[in-house]
Design an enzyme around this catalytic site. Sequence first.
Site, PDB file in Angstrom:
ATOM      1  N   LEU A 186      77.205 104.454  55.216  1.00 43.96           N
ATOM      2  CA  LEU A 186      76.668 105.808  55.192  1.00 43.96           C
ATOM      3  C   LEU A 186      77.802 106.799  55.422  1.00 43.96           C
ATOM      4  CD1 LEU A 186      73.517 105.300  57.479  1.00 43.96           C
ATOM      5  CD2 LEU A 186      73.586 105.295  54.979  1.00 43.96           C
ATOM      6  N   ASP A 187      77.647 108.003  54.865  1.00 44.02           N
ATOM      7  CA  ASP A 187      78.604 109.057  55.167  1.00 44.02           C
ATOM      8  C   ASP A 187      78.681 109.243  56.676  1.00 44.02           C
ATOM      9  OD1 ASP A 187      78.949 109.486  52.472  1.00 44.02           O
ATOM     10  OD2 ASP A 187      77.616 111.229  52.384  1.00 44.02           O
ATOM     11  N   THR A 188      79.824 109.714  57.150  1.00 50.00           N
ATOM     12  CA  THR A 188      80.020 109.915  58.585  1.00 50.00           C
ATOM     13  C   THR A 188      78.881 110.709  59.213  1.00 50.00           C
ATOM     14  OG1 THR A 188      82.431 109.817  58.388  1.00 50.00           O
ATOM     15  CG2 THR A 188      81.544 110.956  60.307  1.00 50.00           C
ATOM     16  N   THR A 210      75.831 111.222  58.026  1.00 43.36           N
ATOM     17  CA  THR A 210      74.493 110.709  57.744  1.00 43.36           C
ATOM     18  C   THR A 210      74.151 109.644  58.778  1.00 43.36           C
ATOM     19  OG1 THR A 210      74.688 111.136  55.373  1.00 43.36           O
ATOM     20  CG2 THR A 210      73.029 109.544  56.058  1.00 43.36           C
TER      21      THR A 210
END
Length: 298
Positions: free
Chosen positions: A133-135, A137
């Site tokens: 996941l994105d940082t 998110t």
Amino acid sequence: MDFLVDSEFEGRRLLDFFKKRLAMSRALCTSLKKCDGIAVNGKSVTVRCILHKGDTVSLKIEDGYEDCDESLVAADLPLDILYEDEHIMAINKPPYMPTHLSHGHRLDTLANALKAEFDRRRTPFVVRAVNRLDTDTSGIVIVAKNRYAADRFAKTNPDIRYEKIYTAFCLGSAPEKGEIKSYIRRVEESIITRASYESGKDSEFAHTRFETVARYGGISVVRCEPVTGRTHQLRVHLSSIGHPIVGDDMYGGGLQLPRQALHAGELRFFHPFTGEKIEIIAPLPSDMENFLKEIQNV
């Protein structure tokens, strides 16, 4: 890990057993050969070995300390384990935590937290995140606990089917439901920012299903299912239909929150070893929960 050979593989090569019975990739076969991790009836063999009914095939899928990344440092960070068995672990990743090490993030990642957890267990561990996941998110990250589990969850494995559901808070009154199909690629020379295009040239096809479950003032609560898994897919797609995610300043969502209000809250899949249907739920993190209460009271 041991496997018993049945009559179907009498007189056949071990390589056939790997491909047909274990659905093992060529990459894993090569990895096991390099570490002398293949044996039949306790004797080290190659994949050309001829099998017989009743043989025991043994694979060294567990990691040793020699397999571990010496540059990875343990850090005592929150680790919310939602599910775990001998093969996989599901973590509820908090926002602002990267999944892997990168420049500027050497001690604050999920990998650092996992290193600390398995050090406490006195167990060697190689970080193999199945998804990332994105940082900023939050939500569910699946981690494979051995090399065979990682292989079974590989993107090239046609048997693996996920149902991933995200919750997003979006600006405006989003449609009741819909699908977005487009091509996503980087914007000009940017290494980060993506955009949605009709053309597929130098792009990746992306497909998102969504459903709006509530509206509060100028905010919509949207359930999103990314059918494909492209970088920034949900952020780009929701922005492309005029409903960027709250807090996602990169794609027009403003600064009502200090990060994009996006949470990977539901994951369903069939376990690659047992065939059991697994359902994992991660509740909304406190920042999104508090924001939801605020807009409900407006």
